[in-house]
Design a protein around this motif. Sequence first.
Motif, short mmCIF file in Angstrom:
data_model
loop_
_atom_site.label_atom_id
_atom_site.label_comp_id
_atom_site.label_asym_id
_atom_site.label_seq_id
_atom_site.Cartn_x
_atom_site.Cartn_y
_atom_site.Cartn_z
N ASN A 252 8.70 5.69 -6.06
CA ASN A 252 9.59 6.83 -6.04
C ASN A 252 10.08 7.03 -7.47
N ILE B 193 12.47 6.89 2.18
CA ILE B 193 11.83 8.13 2.67
C ILE B 193 10.81 8.68 1.69
N ASN B 194 9.62 8.98 2.24
CA ASN B 194 8.55 9.69 1.55
C ASN B 194 8.23 9.22 0.13
N PRO B 195 7.90 7.95 -0.07
CA PRO B 195 7.46 7.54 -1.41
C PRO B 195 6.05 8.08 -1.66
N GLU B 196 5.69 8.17 -2.92
CA GLU B 196 4.33 8.59 -3.28
C GLU B 196 3.40 7.39 -3.15
N ILE C 16 6.77 0.47 1.37
CA ILE C 16 7.25 1.74 1.96
C ILE C 16 8.63 1.55 2.58
N ASN C 17 8.79 0.43 3.31
CA ASN C 17 10.10 0.15 3.93
C ASN C 17 11.19 -0.04 2.88
N VAL D 65 2.79 2.28 -4.68
CA VAL D 65 3.83 2.95 -3.90
C VAL D 65 5.02 3.13 -4.84
#
Length: 619
Positions: free
Chosen positions: A530, A552-555, A547-548, A528
């Motif tokens: 950015n 917003i919108n990580p790869e 992710i948290n 995960v």
Amino acid sequence: MEEEELEINLPQENYSDDDIKTLDWQEHIRRRPGMYIGKLGDGTSPDDGIYVLLKEVLDNSIDEYMMGFGKTIEVTIKDGEVFIRDHGRGVPLGKVKDVSSKMNTGAKYDSKAFKKSVGLNGVGIKAVNALSSYFKIQAFREKQTVWVEFSKAIVTNEASIEPTTQNNGTLVEFIPDTTIFGEYLYRDEYVESLLKNYVYLNTGLTIIYNGKKFLSKNGLVDLLNENMTSEALYPIMHFKDTDIEIAITHTNQYGEEYYSFVNGQHTTQGGTHQSVFRETVSRVIKEYYAKNFDYADIRSGIVAAVSIKVEEPVFESQTKTKLGSRDMGPKGPTVQKFIGDFIKKELDNYLHKNSETSETLLKKILDSEKERKAIAGVTKLARERAKKSNLHNKKLRDCRIHYNDTKGDSMDESSIFITEGDSASGSITKSRNPNLQAVFSLRGKPLNSFGLTKKIVYENEEFNLLQAALNIEDGLDGLRYNKVIIATDADTDGMHIRLLLLTFFLQFFPDLVKKNHVYILQTPLFRVRNKKETIYCYSDEERIAAINKLGINPEITRFKGLGEISPDEFQHFIGKDIRLDKVTMKKEDLVKDMLNFYMGKNTPERQVFIIDNLVQAED
């Protein structure tokens, strides 16, 4: 042509009196902890330093018990803090500070007071003090008490002699220093294993750990029963005298399994006493049957324990895992004569008096001999093939430092990754440390060896080359890698390969697993990231947390196999942050039954197990 003379100007470093430093003893221990407690570690391995600290304090309490003082020891570990209270004589009140903060101070230099003690150099408890952020020692003696508190072996608080209602004994509290050990955790399974060994070797002693009571009535017989994962072929033979105790049986497993102790210290790497024991048992059995048996056939499947008490033992390191002494004491017999005479008398007498056991043992030896001779031809060819292959072994990309090297500080870190497929082995090979990490490549799924005889180890080229790479054909003495790491994909095929390899080790080299050499490599399931940060996740919980954290919108990338992970990334997973799951065996893991369930023919029981444990994979 004249030779041109070259003048090489080397930088001259200033080297003066100021460069000669004498460290305080505390600072020396803190800078070089490995000299005193072996490796550091965070508690994930039974030989990590935090368990050595626990042992160093316990050894003093055990020595009191062995001298006839105090039948109970209480051990409490809570939130990383250790409390040990014995009921021995208690440290002399005027020496409480000295015994814990003056090097080479202790009662055990006088071997009349502590004739057969483990800790003879006056270092152990001082090392615990130096490596603890908090350390307290309190002595209770004849209704009086004294205590001293330290931080990193520097006194922070102390009390003069006060009256007390408590019984005689010593209380030690300590918190290992996180600046040295990192975020450590004491694991119950390792603490309990340590404490069980103490009670097996000291029948009559009770240790209470976090409210749980440990004691043994049958000594080394209880130890073997606790550790055996194959059924004994005959009742355990048990012999005991003042300074020696032994227990012996055979099972149908391959290999040899020994547990050896000196003055209550578990010598995990053996030493002179274990070598003598092993040779003497073989010789006495051979002489009893008066047949020209091969020692390897006599020892095949043996499970045994030996405990001796030696005056002023010499160990090969401060951590005391290998005995170097050749004599029982300054004026005593040699270890060889002492153990040899005892076994000759006791074992020979026992076999004469117990015909059922001697008949069962004879059958076991004959079965081992029959199997060895049946595969003798195959064995010879396989060895020759392995020798030729080792010169140009494409399967093995070796490292430079090995576990069986006689010298070197890094031998314990020597590892071999067993992996499958060119892409996976390529990634590991490019990102490994070539000094300490070897790679063995499987061609595909190895053979299911369940239910087969050892002949298959020599007939199957892959198994034969793996055995040769590990150097374990004749036992673990020559093992070339401390950590044998199974590195497969985290999919069903990878899990199957993992099971097949474990089946191979458990069937033919169970001691490799029991001595904690086999591991499973954890590899990340997700990446995960950015633009600022990359997080590798080993579970769904870690993925959600990443992710948290990244917003917003990580790869998000899911790794389906090791081959998908680039060498640059792979070095993060097999370097200092490597995650390994140790393969362990417990008393209830009877190898034959377990392997039959998982690797035998498809039984209705296994079908029910699979259905009951089906998990729906996420899309």
